[in-house]
Write a protein that holds these residues in place. Structure first.
Motif, PDB file in Angstrom:
ATOM      1  N   ASP A  50       0.826  -1.201   0.000  1.00  0.00           N
ATOM      2  CA  ASP A  50       0.000   0.000   0.000  1.00  0.00           C
ATOM      3  C   ASP A  50       0.863   1.254   0.000  1.00  0.00           C
ATOM      4  O   ASP A  50       0.544   2.243  -0.670  1.00  0.00           O
ATOM      5  CB  ASP A  50      -0.924   0.006   1.219  1.00  0.00           C
ATOM      6  CG  ASP A  50      -1.945   1.127   1.135  1.00  0.00           C
ATOM      7  OD1 ASP A  50      -2.800   1.080   0.225  1.00  0.00           O
ATOM      8  OD2 ASP A  50      -1.885   2.061   1.967  1.00  0.00           O
ATOM      9  N   ASP A 132      -2.059   5.005   8.027  1.00  0.00           N
ATOM     10  CA  ASP A 132      -3.087   4.580   7.063  1.00  0.00           C
ATOM     11  C   ASP A 132      -2.692   3.304   6.324  1.00  0.00           C
ATOM     12  O   ASP A 132      -3.549   2.465   6.010  1.00  0.00           O
ATOM     13  CB  ASP A 132      -3.367   5.700   6.059  1.00  0.00           C
ATOM     14  CG  ASP A 132      -4.329   6.741   6.617  1.00  0.00           C
ATOM     15  OD1 ASP A 132      -4.970   6.468   7.642  1.00  0.00           O
ATOM     16  OD2 ASP A 132      -4.438   7.823   6.016  1.00  0.00           O
ATOM     17  N   ARG A 219      -9.796   2.693   0.378  1.00  0.00           N
ATOM     18  CA  ARG A 219      -8.552   3.458   0.496  1.00  0.00           C
ATOM     19  C   ARG A 219      -8.329   4.468  -0.623  1.00  0.00           C
ATOM     20  O   ARG A 219      -7.707   5.505  -0.415  1.00  0.00           O
ATOM     21  CB  ARG A 219      -7.360   2.499   0.577  1.00  0.00           C
ATOM     22  CG  ARG A 219      -7.177   1.609  -0.634  1.00  0.00           C
ATOM     23  CD  ARG A 219      -6.015   0.649  -0.436  1.00  0.00           C
ATOM     24  NE  ARG A 219      -5.915  -0.307  -1.535  1.00  0.00           N
ATOM     25  CZ  ARG A 219      -4.917  -1.166  -1.683  1.00  0.00           C
ATOM     26  NH1 ARG A 219      -3.933  -1.192  -0.788  1.00  0.00           N
ATOM     27  NH2 ARG A 219      -4.886  -2.000  -2.707  1.00  0.00           N
ATOM     28  N   LYS A 222     -10.319   7.750   0.300  1.00  0.00           N
ATOM     29  CA  LYS A 222     -10.124   8.414   1.590  1.00  0.00           C
ATOM     30  C   LYS A 222      -9.968   9.916   1.396  1.00  0.00           C
ATOM     31  O   LYS A 222      -9.413  10.385   0.394  1.00  0.00           O
ATOM     32  CB  LYS A 222      -8.935   7.812   2.341  1.00  0.00           C
ATOM     33  CG  LYS A 222      -7.555   8.253   1.881  1.00  0.00           C
ATOM     34  CD  LYS A 222      -6.512   7.822   2.914  1.00  0.00           C
ATOM     35  CE  LYS A 222      -5.191   8.511   2.613  1.00  0.00           C
ATOM     36  NZ  LYS A 222      -4.221   8.366   3.698  1.00  0.00           N
ATOM     37  N   MET A 228      -7.953   6.019   7.410  1.00  0.00           N
ATOM     38  CA  MET A 228      -7.923   4.563   7.461  1.00  0.00           C
ATOM     39  C   MET A 228      -7.674   4.064   8.893  1.00  0.00           C
ATOM     40  O   MET A 228      -8.209   3.039   9.305  1.00  0.00           O
ATOM     41  CB  MET A 228      -6.838   4.024   6.517  1.00  0.00           C
ATOM     42  CG  MET A 228      -6.973   4.453   5.077  1.00  0.00           C
ATOM     43  SD  MET A 228      -8.587   4.075   4.353  1.00  0.00           S
ATOM     44  CE  MET A 228      -8.545   2.300   4.374  1.00  0.00           C
TER      45      MET A 228
END
Length: 291
Positions: A50, A132, A219, A222, A228
């Motif tokens: 991520d 996050d 995500r 956001k 998150m």
């Protein structure tokens, strides 16, 4: 039922001769530890993936993991010992005997967040931005790690005859986890005693899988750094509040009779819910002011 250690009686799933460890060169390795380790590795991979997607340096997350995992384990142990102090006050050396069990996930979560606060301040990077991606790894580790409880025959709930009822050979279970309700509903099959309980480890693993799925979907949508993190705290808190109420091995807030993890879950739901609401209201008001 003879010869079966665990079965999900209404699903037709049975396991004979359940093992919870293996030996390598004469050294015992518990499946619990192996599963926790796999959860950590998967969590680091998810967090790094991520971070890379967001244009961050994924190596920072590996650097943090070296500290975060150590302090999370310490935190999980401290949390457990505090609320089981009666079992340790007369033999303090047992506090360091992790092989005997006794880790609490909430203690690990709290310690990991505190460690991240210190880490990001030292590195002069955004705590909320890093959190996050970090919580994606955290919840992934929780999904996998809960299955260690399955092999240890622990973290179950009270008696049930529901669809997911799990029947366990009584001799495999730690006596300290047996509530009067569970013992009252003991089942005798071919001379072997069993208990039949809620598989709360399974409930939590599946719930967390749902939380992760939502977070992976959301995500890209956001609205602010830290969102998150607050979604994780809200979502995990909701599931844990419900599941904790079913468990027979609750940690009690000293002599109040209040399950400490259930009280903490409620607090997280309220705080995270308020933060998310206020942040989104602020964003909406700002958007209106600019239009």
């Amino acid at each position: 039922m003879k010869g079966e250690d665990i079965s999900f009686v209404h699903l037709g799933i049975t396991i004979q001769n359940l093992r919870n460890d293996l030996y390598i060169f004469g050294f015992r390795i518990a499946f619990y530890g192996i599963i926790i380790g796999l959860g950590m590795l998967a969590g680091i991979w998810i967090a790094q993936s991520d971070a890379k997607r967001r244009g961050q340096n994924p190596e920072i997350y590996l650097d943090f993991a070296l500290y975060g995992i150590i302090f999370a384990i310490i935190g999980a142990r401290i949390y457990y010992v505090i609320f089981q102090w009666e079992n340790y006050k007369d033999n303090l050396l047992q506090i360091f005997n992790l092989r005997a069990g006794g880790l609490a996930i909430y203690g690990g979560v709290i310690a990991a967040i505190l460690t991240l606060i210190v880490f990001t301040r030292v590195r002069k990077i955004s705590f909320f931005s890093m959190a996050d991606s970090g919580v994606l790894g955290l919840v992934t580790g929780q999904i996998i790690g809960r299955w260690g409880n399955f092999f240890n025959c622990e973290a179950f709930g009270g008696y049930t005859n529901s669809l997911f009822a799990m029947r366990i050979k009584l001799s495999l279970v730690n006596e300290g986890m047996l509530s009067p309700d569970v013992l009252e509903h003991r089942i005798m099959e071919n001379g072997v005693e069993f208990i039949q309980v809620h598989p709360t480890f399974l409930y939590e693993s599946v719930w967390n899988l749902g939380v992760l799925a939502f977070m992976l979907w959301y995500r890209r949508r956001k609205r602010f750094d830290g969102e998150m993190l607050w979604i994780y705290l809200f979502g995990y808190g909701m599931g844990r509040f419900w599941i904790e109420g079913l468990r027979t091995d609750q940690l009690i807030f000293f002599h109040t009779g209040i399950p400490v993890s259930q009280a903490l879950s409620l607090m997280l739901i309220l705080v995270a819910g308020v933060v998310l609401f206020l942040k989104h209201q602020q964003i909406r008001m700002k958007a209106k002011g600019e239009s």
